[in-house]
Scaffold this motif. Sequence first.
Motif, PDB file in Angstrom:
ATOM      1  N   LEU A 122      35.460 -86.651  75.912  1.00  0.00           N
ATOM      2  CA  LEU A 122      36.497 -85.912  76.631  1.00  0.00           C
ATOM      3  C   LEU A 122      36.080 -85.861  78.093  1.00  0.00           C
TER       4      LEU A 122
ATOM      5  N   PHE B 142      42.072 -83.057  79.571  1.00  0.00           N
ATOM      6  CA  PHE B 142      41.103 -84.109  79.304  1.00  0.00           C
ATOM      7  C   PHE B 142      41.756 -85.349  78.723  1.00  0.00           C
TER       8      PHE B 142
ATOM      9  N   VAL C  28      40.994 -88.155  76.130  1.00  0.00           N
ATOM     10  CA  VAL C  28      40.116 -88.355  74.978  1.00  0.00           C
ATOM     11  C   VAL C  28      39.996 -89.857  74.803  1.00  0.00           C
TER      12      VAL C  28
ATOM     13  N   TYR D  48      48.246 -81.038  73.212  1.00  0.00           N
ATOM     14  CA  TYR D  48      47.696 -82.344  72.898  1.00  0.00           C
ATOM     15  C   TYR D  48      48.780 -83.341  72.544  1.00  0.00           C
TER      16      TYR D  48
ATOM     17  N   ALA E 258      39.018 -83.537  68.622  1.00  0.00           N
ATOM     18  CA  ALA E 258      39.058 -83.226  70.049  1.00  0.00           C
ATOM     19  C   ALA E 258      39.457 -81.767  70.286  1.00  0.00           C
TER      20      ALA E 258
ATOM     21  N   LEU F  70      37.273 -78.977  72.164  1.00  0.00           N
ATOM     22  CA  LEU F  70      37.869 -78.263  73.291  1.00  0.00           C
ATOM     23  C   LEU F  70      37.806 -76.748  73.088  1.00  0.00           C
TER      24      LEU F  70
END
Length: 188
Positions: free
Chosen positions: A16, A71, A73, A109, A124, A128
Amino acid sequence: MSTLEPVEITAGSLHLRPWRPGDADAVFAVCQDPEIQRWTTIPSPYHRDDATGFVDGRSPANWATGTAAQFAVVDATSGELLASVGLQDLRDPAGHPGVAPGGDGEVGYWCAATARGRGVVTSAVEVLCRWGFGPLELARIRWIALTGNEASRRVAVKAGFAIDPAPRSLPHPRDGVIANFWTGVLLP
């Protein structure tokens, strides 16, 4: 308002990292997926300028103002873009914009079609949220998705979010039209 120092987190095969200007082409390509446009708040249709504005402008500005941490990924070995995760709408304990210990944020996401079904987003999101509860010292993390977005709901449940039993009618962030949303919360 607090600033957030951009960080990078490697967890197994996932890395990330904050978005970079060179990511715009990959973001543009992935966000042509009708499922991402259907279920997220990205513009639809999604243009190259939208991708450039996100990676070059909004994402770095959000880090700088402490209002969101978004972020990319990527595969830790190949660097292939797999997904996007972020903590957005970061607020202090009094509800003011900006990250602060005891505050909260909302997880968001999307997943590239080529990475779906592999647990990428669930992993992820878990990473996070550990970062959000650890170094950021958040008191809770919120989750919201349009009703019917079963993939997002599965991720939230697997990541440990408590899902409210009844949907809520709220204005859609993209166009303001009232829609039904599932909501949930994760506590440390």
